[in-house]
Write a protein that holds these residues in place. Structure first.
Motif, PDB file in Angstrom:
ATOM      1  N   ILE A   1      24.737  -7.336  13.734  1.00  0.00           N
ATOM      2  CA  ILE A   1      25.523  -7.927  12.651  1.00  0.00           C
ATOM      3  C   ILE A   1      26.660  -6.967  12.337  1.00  0.00           C
ATOM      4  CG2 ILE A   1      25.451  -8.593  10.205  1.00  0.00           C
ATOM      5  CD1 ILE A   1      22.357  -9.019  10.653  1.00  0.00           C
ATOM      6  N   LYS A   2      27.900  -7.483  12.340  1.00  0.00           N
ATOM      7  CA  LYS A   2      29.031  -6.600  12.053  1.00  0.00           C
ATOM      8  C   LYS A   2      29.677  -7.007  10.732  1.00  0.00           C
ATOM      9  CE  LYS A   2      32.735  -4.378  14.515  1.00  0.00           C
ATOM     10  NZ  LYS A   2      33.654  -4.427  15.631  1.00  0.00           N
ATOM     11  N   ILE A   3      29.760  -6.067   9.800  1.00  0.00           N
ATOM     12  CA  ILE A   3      30.399  -6.370   8.510  1.00  0.00           C
ATOM     13  C   ILE A   3      31.908  -6.202   8.643  1.00  0.00           C
ATOM     14  CG2 ILE A   3      30.615  -5.680   6.085  1.00  0.00           C
ATOM     15  CD1 ILE A   3      27.717  -4.889   6.082  1.00  0.00           C
ATOM     16  N   LEU A   4      32.634  -7.310   8.470  1.00  0.00           N
ATOM     17  CA  LEU A   4      34.107  -7.266   8.546  1.00  0.00           C
ATOM     18  C   LEU A   4      34.711  -7.042   7.164  1.00  0.00           C
ATOM     19  CD1 LEU A   4      34.713 -10.329  10.910  1.00  0.00           C
ATOM     20  CD2 LEU A   4      34.284  -7.954  11.522  1.00  0.00           C
ATOM     21  N   ARG A   5      34.042  -7.598   6.142  1.00  0.00           N
ATOM     22  CA  ARG A   5      34.475  -7.372   4.761  1.00  0.00           C
ATOM     23  C   ARG A   5      33.210  -7.203   3.914  1.00  0.00           C
ATOM     24  NH1 ARG A   5      37.796 -11.969   1.606  1.00  0.00           N
ATOM     25  NH2 ARG A   5      35.765 -12.994   1.587  1.00  0.00           N
TER      26      ARG A   5
ATOM     27  N   LYS B   1      25.064  -4.066   3.319  1.00  0.00           N
ATOM     28  CA  LYS B   1      24.539  -3.576   4.602  1.00  0.00           C
ATOM     29  C   LYS B   1      23.020  -3.431   4.502  1.00  0.00           C
ATOM     30  CE  LYS B   1      24.805   0.271   7.752  1.00  0.00           C
ATOM     31  NZ  LYS B   1      25.114   1.661   7.990  1.00  0.00           N
ATOM     32  N   GLU B   2      22.581  -2.885   3.360  1.00  0.00           N
ATOM     33  CA  GLU B   2      21.155  -2.664   3.143  1.00  0.00           C
ATOM     34  C   GLU B   2      20.407  -4.002   3.151  1.00  0.00           C
ATOM     35  OE1 GLU B   2      23.691  -1.288   1.500  1.00  0.00           O
ATOM     36  OE2 GLU B   2      23.414   0.877   1.686  1.00  0.00           O
ATOM     37  N   ASN B   3      20.966  -5.044   2.503  1.00  0.00           N
ATOM     38  CA  ASN B   3      20.328  -6.374   2.485  1.00  0.00           C
ATOM     39  C   ASN B   3      20.239  -6.961   3.901  1.00  0.00           C
ATOM     40  OD1 ASN B   3      22.265  -7.285  -0.438  1.00  0.00           O
ATOM     41  ND2 ASN B   3      20.246  -6.371  -0.361  1.00  0.00           N
ATOM     42  N   LEU B   4      21.310  -6.769   4.673  1.00  0.00           N
ATOM     43  CA  LEU B   4      21.394  -7.416   5.990  1.00  0.00           C
ATOM     44  C   LEU B   4      20.527  -6.722   7.034  1.00  0.00           C
ATOM     45  CD1 LEU B   4      25.261  -8.023   5.984  1.00  0.00           C
ATOM     46  CD2 LEU B   4      23.526  -9.830   5.967  1.00  0.00           C
ATOM     47  N   SER B   5      20.243  -5.448   6.810  1.00  0.00           N
ATOM     48  CA  SER B   5      19.606  -4.658   7.872  1.00  0.00           C
ATOM     49  C   SER B   5      18.183  -5.122   8.175  1.00  0.00           C
ATOM     50  CB  SER B   5      19.632  -3.162   7.528  1.00  0.00           C
ATOM     51  OG  SER B   5      18.936  -2.967   6.340  1.00  0.00           O
ATOM     52  N   GLU B   6      17.631  -5.948   7.309  1.00  0.00           N
ATOM     53  CA  GLU B   6      16.328  -6.550   7.589  1.00  0.00           C
ATOM     54  C   GLU B   6      16.412  -7.531   8.762  1.00  0.00           C
ATOM     55  OE1 GLU B   6      13.680  -9.169   4.871  1.00  0.00           O
ATOM     56  OE2 GLU B   6      14.664  -7.649   3.612  1.00  0.00           O
ATOM     57  N   PHE B   7      17.626  -7.987   9.081  1.00  0.00           N
ATOM     58  CA  PHE B   7      17.783  -9.064  10.061  1.00  0.00           C
ATOM     59  C   PHE B   7      18.419  -8.603  11.373  1.00  0.00           C
ATOM     60  CE2 PHE B   7      17.489 -10.738   5.893  1.00  0.00           C
ATOM     61  CZ  PHE B   7      16.615 -11.816   6.038  1.00  0.00           C
ATOM     62  N   GLY B   8      18.609  -7.295  11.531  1.00  0.00           N
ATOM     63  CA  GLY B   8      19.178  -6.784  12.775  1.00  0.00           C
ATOM     64  C   GLY B   8      19.921  -5.493  12.513  1.00  0.00           C
ATOM     65  N   LYS B   9      20.434  -4.925  13.606  1.00  0.00           N
ATOM     66  CA  LYS B   9      21.224  -3.692  13.457  1.00  0.00           C
ATOM     67  C   LYS B   9      22.558  -4.064  12.807  1.00  0.00           C
ATOM     68  CE  LYS B   9      23.336  -0.188  16.264  1.00  0.00           C
ATOM     69  NZ  LYS B   9      23.961  -0.137  17.572  1.00  0.00           N
TER      70      LYS B   9
ATOM     71  N   LYS C   1      30.141   4.598  -2.295  1.00  0.00           N
ATOM     72  CA  LYS C   1      30.360   3.748  -1.122  1.00  0.00           C
ATOM     73  C   LYS C   1      29.074   3.168  -0.559  1.00  0.00           C
ATOM     74  CE  LYS C   1      34.217   6.667  -0.044  1.00  0.00           C
ATOM     75  NZ  LYS C   1      34.655   7.757   0.830  1.00  0.00           N
ATOM     76  N   THR C   2      27.998   3.195  -1.329  1.00  0.00           N
ATOM     77  CA  THR C   2      26.743   2.613  -0.848  1.00  0.00           C
ATOM     78  C   THR C   2      26.497   1.291  -1.580  1.00  0.00           C
ATOM     79  OG1 THR C   2      25.625   3.961  -2.496  1.00  0.00           O
ATOM     80  CG2 THR C   2      25.609   4.770  -0.231  1.00  0.00           C
ATOM     81  N   ASP C   3      25.604   0.498  -1.046  1.00  0.00           N
ATOM     82  CA  ASP C   3      25.253  -0.816  -1.594  1.00  0.00           C
ATOM     83  C   ASP C   3      26.519  -1.602  -1.973  1.00  0.00           C
ATOM     84  OD1 ASP C   3      22.271  -0.781  -1.599  1.00  0.00           O
ATOM     85  OD2 ASP C   3      22.655   1.033  -2.738  1.00  0.00           O
ATOM     86  N   GLU C   4      26.504  -2.231  -3.167  1.00  0.00           N
ATOM     87  CA  GLU C   4      27.640  -3.053  -3.564  1.00  0.00           C
ATOM     88  C   GLU C   4      28.894  -2.214  -3.833  1.00  0.00           C
ATOM     89  OE1 GLU C   4      26.695  -5.565  -6.827  1.00  0.00           O
ATOM     90  OE2 GLU C   4      28.234  -7.008  -6.279  1.00  0.00           O
ATOM     91  N   GLY C   5      28.683  -0.908  -4.058  1.00  0.00           N
ATOM     92  CA  GLY C   5      29.807  -0.013  -4.300  1.00  0.00           C
ATOM     93  C   GLY C   5      30.801  -0.016  -3.149  1.00  0.00           C
ATOM     94  N   LEU C   6      30.306  -0.221  -1.923  1.00  0.00           N
ATOM     95  CA  LEU C   6      31.195  -0.229  -0.758  1.00  0.00           C
ATOM     96  C   LEU C   6      32.247  -1.331  -0.882  1.00  0.00           C
ATOM     97  CD1 LEU C   6      31.849   0.924   2.078  1.00  0.00           C
ATOM     98  CD2 LEU C   6      30.277  -0.785   3.027  1.00  0.00           C
ATOM     99  N   ALA C   7      31.829  -2.499  -1.420  1.00  0.00           N
ATOM    100  CA  ALA C   7      32.768  -3.615  -1.602  1.00  0.00           C
ATOM    101  C   ALA C   7      33.805  -3.274  -2.668  1.00  0.00           C
ATOM    102  CB  ALA C   7      32.018  -4.888  -1.982  1.00  0.00           C
ATOM    103  N   VAL C   8      33.361  -2.621  -3.743  1.00  0.00           N
ATOM    104  CA  VAL C   8      34.287  -2.236  -4.815  1.00  0.00           C
ATOM    105  C   VAL C   8      35.295  -1.230  -4.258  1.00  0.00           C
ATOM    106  CG1 VAL C   8      34.496  -1.279  -7.141  1.00  0.00           C
ATOM    107  CG2 VAL C   8      32.469  -2.609  -6.537  1.00  0.00           C
ATOM    108  N   TYR C   9      34.772  -0.248  -3.515  1.00  0.00           N
ATOM    109  CA  TYR C   9      35.649   0.766  -2.903  1.00  0.00           C
ATOM    110  C   TYR C   9      36.670   0.099  -1.972  1.00  0.00           C
ATOM    111  CZ  TYR C   9      37.253   4.526   0.079  1.00  0.00           C
ATOM    112  OH  TYR C   9      38.058   5.388   0.790  1.00  0.00           O
ATOM    113  N   ASN C  10      36.188  -0.820  -1.122  1.00  0.00           N
ATOM    114  CA  ASN C  10      37.041  -1.511  -0.146  1.00  0.00           C
ATOM    115  C   ASN C  10      38.221  -2.227  -0.822  1.00  0.00           C
ATOM    116  OD1 ASN C  10      37.370  -4.523   1.054  1.00  0.00           O
ATOM    117  ND2 ASN C  10      37.215  -3.074   2.747  1.00  0.00           N
TER     118      ASN C  10
END
Ligand code: AMP
Ligand code: MG
Length: 335
Positions: free
Chosen positions: A191-195, A201-209, A313-322
């Motif tokens: 899974i690649k996060i584009l935005r 990332k932490e939520n998605l990592s249950e479903f793949g790299k 820059k972790t969890d939802e903070g990454l989106a705020v930073y972005n």
């Protein structure tokens, strides 16, 4: 064409039918979602979609996200739905997750910004899913702001940007999440996060790299995986610099470099002597919900220069930073 833009509460009887009628006749309607307000058009209708790009002043190569009412609606947007996508939709939809999939030929090139892929999302407001169902077509909807400005999180923000340019704004109060959806693409099992967004990332990592695209935290060079990432974004008129470091460093920097009119953009827990300050939230969730509103407030108050604390820059903070690093045109000072 000039419109007498109407604002209707989403819950007004007949509001959804009126919106559906407009959308099916090729008009644009601003709609609330749980992330930000969207500017909706029939995704199959090239002329209606063209209006989205014109009204927003959006570059033609920046693809639109296409929205549907439920998992059953995905197949009229995407040609193939890989197993991982199915699992992710089942877990996170309706919700703030956009999955980039191979485009169904029924989706015109203008909708996908000329790409062979399309971003698909199922929004988390029942009345909006009902609206899409009544329309009977998928709905293309980017954020309902003028291109480059902060995304709108209230009907008033939409009105300020698009007054006279669209016939109808459905008012669903303030958006709960306040930042746009997480956009991902799938590469085999990965899974690649584009935005980045509220689904982390932490939520998605249950479903793949999970891989985070380099455009998420850095300034892009070359061809971006998500075309929208290359444009100047979310930017108020104020000149913003992000200051990365503990509070004492921030205060030191502010006191050394601020002039009389400079404002500090801070987290709620910062008790300090800076007078010109705006707080935008203690937790990443609060910061996400308040960020765009706060950026618009800077312009409303004619604030010209801002030093902002750097979100984690972790969890939802990454989106705020972005979003904030783009609002700051990548100006960052680290201690
Ligand atoms: P907005 O509609 O303003 O929320 O922006 C949509 C975002 O999704 C932009 O950053 C686009 O680049 C991204 N996006 C939409 N469709 C695709 C796609 N097919 N491939 C990659 N990114 C996409
Ligand atoms: Mg946008």
């Amino acid at each position: 064409m000039r419109y007498d833009t109407k604002i209707m509460p989403l819950r007004t009887p007949g509001a959804i039918n009126e919106a559906a009628k407009l959308i099916l006749s090729g008009e644009l309607v601003a709609i609330p979602t749980e992330t930000v307000y969207g500017l909706a058009a029939n995704a199959f209708d090239e002329n209606a979609v063209r209006k989205i790009f014109e009204v927003k002043g959006r570059p033609a190569d920046n693809p639109l996200i296409v929205h549907t009412y439920g998992i059953d609606g995905v197949s009229e947007i995407a040609e193939e739905i890989p197993e991982t996508a199915k699992k992710l939709f089942e877990n996170f939809s309706p919700g703030p997750l956009t999955i980039v999939l191979k485009k169904n030929p029924k989706i015109p090139q203008i909708t996908s910004g000329g790409l062979g892929t399309v971003g698909v999302r199922i929004p988390d407001i029942a009345d909006i899913r009902e609206l899409i169902k009544i329309c009977g077509v998928p709905i293309a909807a980017p954020s309902a702001n003028l291109s480059g400005l902060p995304s709108p999180t209230s009907a008033r923000h939409v009105f300020n940007d698009l007054q006279g340019k669209i016939p109808l704004i459905l008012d669903g109060d303030e958006c709960k999440i306040g930042l746009e959806s997480t956009v991902i693409s799938l590469q085999n099992e990965d899974i690649k996060i584009l935005r980045p967004g509220n689904i982390t990332k932490e939520n998605l990592s249950e479903f793949g790299k999970v891989i985070v695209d380099e455009g998420v935290t850095g300034e892009l060079s070359g061809i971006p995986a998500s075309p929208g990432m290359k444009y100047k974004h979310y930017a108020p008129k104020a000149d913003i610099t992000l200051i990365e470091g503990e509070l004492p460093f921030f205060i030191y920097y502010f006191n050394k470099n601020a002039d009389e009119d400079t404002f500090a953009l801070m987290f709620d827990d910062d008790e300090c002597a800076i007078k010109n300050r705006i707080n935008f939230g203690k937790t990443s969730k609060d910061q996400a919900a308040n960020l765009f509103k706060t950026l618009r407030e800077l312009d409303e108050r004619s604030i010209k220069k801002v030093f902002a604390r750097c979100p984690k820059k972790t969890d939802e903070g990454l989106a705020v930073y972005n979003r904030l690093i783009r609002a700051a045109a990548f100006k960052l000072h680290s201690f």
